[in-house]
Design a protein around this motif. Structure first.
Motif, PDB file in Angstrom:
ATOM      1  N   SER A 113     -37.512 -21.426  -5.855  1.00  0.00           N
ATOM      2  CA  SER A 113     -38.293 -19.927  -5.866  1.00  0.00           C
ATOM      3  C   SER A 113     -39.469 -20.096  -4.988  1.00  0.00           C
ATOM      4  O   SER A 113     -39.896 -18.939  -4.341  1.00  0.00           O
ATOM      5  N   ILE A 116     -38.066 -19.648  -1.480  1.00  0.00           N
ATOM      6  CA  ILE A 116     -37.748 -18.219  -1.394  1.00  0.00           C
ATOM      7  C   ILE A 116     -38.918 -17.170  -1.118  1.00  0.00           C
ATOM      8  O   ILE A 116     -38.883 -16.359  -0.249  1.00  0.00           O
ATOM      9  N   GLN A 120     -39.159 -15.790   2.595  1.00  0.00           N
ATOM     10  CA  GLN A 120     -38.728 -14.209   2.503  1.00  0.00           C
ATOM     11  C   GLN A 120     -37.478 -14.169   3.278  1.00  0.00           C
ATOM     12  O   GLN A 120     -37.512 -12.998   4.285  1.00  0.00           O
ATOM     13  N   VAL A 124     -29.678 -14.357   1.371  1.00  0.00           N
ATOM     14  CA  VAL A 124     -29.126 -15.477   1.020  1.00  0.00           C
ATOM     15  C   VAL A 124     -27.577 -15.697   1.006  1.00  0.00           C
ATOM     16  O   VAL A 124     -27.177 -14.914   0.387  1.00  0.00           O
ATOM     17  N   PHE A 134     -30.782 -17.460  -8.033  1.00  0.00           N
ATOM     18  CA  PHE A 134     -31.236 -16.500  -6.888  1.00  0.00           C
ATOM     19  C   PHE A 134     -31.218 -14.942  -7.668  1.00  0.00           C
ATOM     20  O   PHE A 134     -30.991 -14.040  -6.941  1.00  0.00           O
ATOM     21  N   SER A 136     -33.693 -13.547  -8.384  1.00  0.00           N
ATOM     22  CA  SER A 136     -34.993 -12.776  -7.909  1.00  0.00           C
ATOM     23  C   SER A 136     -34.573 -11.930  -6.396  1.00  0.00           C
ATOM     24  O   SER A 136     -35.338 -11.155  -6.075  1.00  0.00           O
ATOM     25  N   THR A 137     -33.636 -12.721  -5.809  1.00  0.00           N
ATOM     26  CA  THR A 137     -33.218 -11.805  -4.815  1.00  0.00           C
ATOM     27  C   THR A 137     -32.329 -10.734  -4.726  1.00  0.00           C
ATOM     28  O   THR A 137     -32.304 -10.172  -3.597  1.00  0.00           O
ATOM     29  N   LYS A 140     -30.224  -9.075  -1.916  1.00  0.00           N
ATOM     30  CA  LYS A 140     -30.108 -10.042  -0.555  1.00  0.00           C
ATOM     31  C   LYS A 140     -29.111 -10.929  -0.726  1.00  0.00           C
ATOM     32  O   LYS A 140     -28.791 -11.387   0.359  1.00  0.00           O
ATOM     33  N   THR A 141     -28.392 -11.239  -1.827  1.00  0.00           N
ATOM     34  CA  THR A 141     -27.779 -12.383  -1.925  1.00  0.00           C
ATOM     35  C   THR A 141     -26.181 -12.061  -1.456  1.00  0.00           C
ATOM     36  O   THR A 141     -25.684 -10.771  -2.053  1.00  0.00           O
TER      37      THR A 141
END
Length: 627
Positions: A113, A116, A120, A124, A134, A136-137, A140-141
């Motif tokens: 975390s 990441i 930023q 990912v 992940f 929180s992404t 973006k994943t």
């Protein structure tokens, strides 16, 4: 001492100018894919990918990344186990113009975390089983397994190049003295300079293979992964390893291995498990890096009828894997540290005093590194970058910098460099760089502790491990198992101390600092283990006696985890003792699954009971241990 002025000889040692391609690393791979499209680029178990297949799949991911906004100096997180998909992803990030950030699945979620949040990344690249890591992404994943049908629709041609040699290639996080890891930013020109030099220096040729057995987060992997792909060879990806068992199995298989990149700890693991006859022809060269190399560890390989090349490669992450090498010669001493040698192509190495002046040969100073491999700096850490990356007063070229290593060294009169240790509290254990300050910061966050100190100590067999000395708050209950478990939530396993020594107070110097030299040996303290209680059965008692001898511990509980207290080298010694004592052969992979005295004793008893002569053998064992 008067300042020493560089002589012509001093300047000659750093005259390393060598032309190298002014392109990005993936462009050199694309040339190989065009030259030998049908050649095998990648092997993973039963899977084979040719150069054209690897290139086309990477192209598809790259086109998709371009649509997601990836371009020059844009970061992409990569969290994948060693597999063809990992290599496809790395090449794709470069083809899209971006730079990758390795995110190790074995790291604690809190550490991932932090990385990441700090890096930023625009996207990912991972797989669906890592989804929780992940969360929180969000969007973006990209999950390469479940999203592949969509990615497979992209074009398979090479994307138009957008990255320049001055752009970022990767950011690798290393241990930080302030308690937080720091990301070293490596650019393509420095990476290509190293790889181009390594291909020639290590004589890699089309068709040769190189095993990859270490984590992408460990920059040692850069050598193994990219040199064969840029030379027209084959990458031999090995599954996630324990105790170098997959590497050992691979080396037993026939193959034209151009080089094997390992740490001294890996070398020790191999040496303890093979005979001279088995060692013959395993590889053309062993490139050894990551920590100080002793000549004593090379005895097996130097004694072979056809010995491999043995090369000591030195270099911090901040200067692209390796910047200085020494090839062991037959006439070299058989004991003591192996020199780190001379700078590689387009690299300068200076041994300087506190005034940044060169010291004469034979005198100790701090090692500074200049040249093509010097990183851009640390991601989002301008103050630390300014502290460790200094203007180069020797090059005469504008904008050039030196990296301040913190390593002590000296030149021999012939220009060969010798490594002499560290200025600060940074240590190397099994090749991993560890700032003791980061471990101490994690301990300082534990509510039950008043103070702590961490040191690296060697046991009687020369194995290095972290030892934590801890002082609890008055009235606080100190539970070592809970403390270890808490540290595992924030630190990689290799940074969690193997031993914890409770003290009433830390010894101090007259100026109030921790007197590390006065910290007692762990063997002088009452062992901090007892989980599960004392051994009861005769087999448990015999195994416990082995553990106590190998780990230098007074007492031990039957449910303690062996690898909380020891390492792979200790494990090999344990396996050997079990074989000699019980006549039971246990491989390291099984030991990893049977990590407690209770489970190990159960496994041994099952083997013995299945043997007709078990009764007499058990009796002999019991008599040997006076049970």
């Amino acid at each position: 001492m008067d300042h020493y002025e560089p002589t012509g000889l001093f300047q000659k040692w750093n005259d390393t100018h060598t032309p190298f391609p002014q392109v990005c690393a993936h462009e050199l791979f694309e040339k190989q894919a065009a030259l030998r499209p049908g050649a095998v680029a990648l092997v993973f178990g039963q899977r084979r990918l040719s150069y054209s297949e690897l290139n086309e799949r990477a192209n598809k991911v790259a086109h998709h990344l371009r649509k997601r906004g990836v371009g020059p100096d844009v970061l992409v997180g990569v969290c994948l186990e060693r597999s063809p998909e990992m290599v496809i992803s790395l090449l794709a990030v470069w083809k899209a113009g971006g730079a990758y950030v390795p995110l190790d699945q074995a790291y604690p979620p809190e550490r991932l975390s932090f990385m990441i949040d700090d890096a930023q990344p625009r996207v990912v690249l991972t797989e669906r089983k890592c989804q929780q890591l992940f969360a929180s992404t969000g969007d973006k994943t990209i999950y390469l397994d479940t999203d592949w049908p969509m990615i497979d629709q992209e074009a398979s041609e090479n994307p138009a190049p957008v990255a320049r040699p001055s752009d970022l290639a990767y950011v690798i996080y290393t241990s930080g003295s302030t308690g937080k890891p720091k990301g070293a930013m490596i650019v393509h020109s420095g990476l290509v300079n190293y790889l181009w030099w390594a291909i020639k220096a290590y004589a890699l040729e089309p068709g040769c293979s190189v095993p990859v057995h270490t984590s992408l987060s460990f920059d040692l992997t850069v050598t193994s992964l990219y040199t064969p792909l840029l030379a027209g060879g084959t990458v031999e990806l090995l599954p996630e390893d324990f105790g170098a068992q997959n590497l050992l199995a691979a080396l037993h298989r026939a193959g034209d291995r151009g080089l094997v990149k390992i740490t001294p700890a890996h070398l020790a693991l191999l040496t303890q498990q093979i005979s001279p006859a088995q060692a013959e022809g395993m590889a053309r060269a062993f490139v050894i890096g990551g920590e100080n190399l002793l000549a004593e560890s090379l005895w097996l390989w130097r004694g072979l009828a056809s010995p491999p090349r043995l090369i000591n490669e030195y270099g911090p992450t901040e200067t692209v894997v390796g910047c200085c090498v020494y090839e062991v010669k037959p006439e070299d001493p058989r004991t003591g540290p192996v020199p780190i040698g001379r700078p590689i192509a387009n690299t300068q190495l200076y041994v300087l005093d506190e005034h940044l002046q060169p010291v004469p040969p034979g005198e100790m100073g701090e090692l500074y590194i200049g040249g093509a491999g010097v990183a851009r700096g640390y991601l989002n850490r301008p103050e630390l970058t300014a502290e460790r990356f200094l203007p180069d007063p020797f090059s005469g070229a504008p904008g050039t910098r030196l990296y301040k290593t913190g390593d002590l060294a000296r030149h021999r009169t012939d220009g060969t460099l010798e490594y002499l240790g560290r200025i600060d509290d940074q240590v190397k254990i099994h090749g991993y760089r560890i700032e003791l300050g980061e471990v101490e910061a994690a301990l300082a966050s534990q509510p039950q502790l008043k103070s702590s100190a961490v040191v690296a100590r060697e046991d009687d067999n020369g194995n290095k491990q972290l030892v934590a000395y801890v002082v609890a708050h008055t009235g606080a209950a100190l539970n070592i198992d809970e403390l270890r478990a808490s540290l595992k939530k924030t630190l990689p396993i290799y940074m969690v101390p193997a031993r914890f020594v409770p003290l009433d107070a830390l010894p101090l110097t007259p100026n109030g600092k921790v007197d590390r030299k006065a910290l007692p040996s762990p063997a002088m303290e009452t062992a901090d283990v007892g989980k599960g209680g004392a051994p009861t059965s005769d087999t448990e008692k015999a195994v416990a006696a082995m553990w106590q001898e190998i780990l230098n511990i007074d007492s031990i509980g039957i449910d303690e985890d062996f690898f909380d207290l020891g390492d792979s080298l200790n494990a090999i010694e344990l396996v050997e003792q079990i074989d000699v004592t019980f006549g039971v052969t246990i491989n390291l992979a099984s030991l990893f699954e049977q990590m407690t005295i209770a489970k190990l004793a159960e496994l041994i008893d099952a083997f013995l009971l299945s043997n007709v002569a078990a009764g007499s053998r058990v009796a002999a064992v019991h008599q040997e241990f006076d049970l």
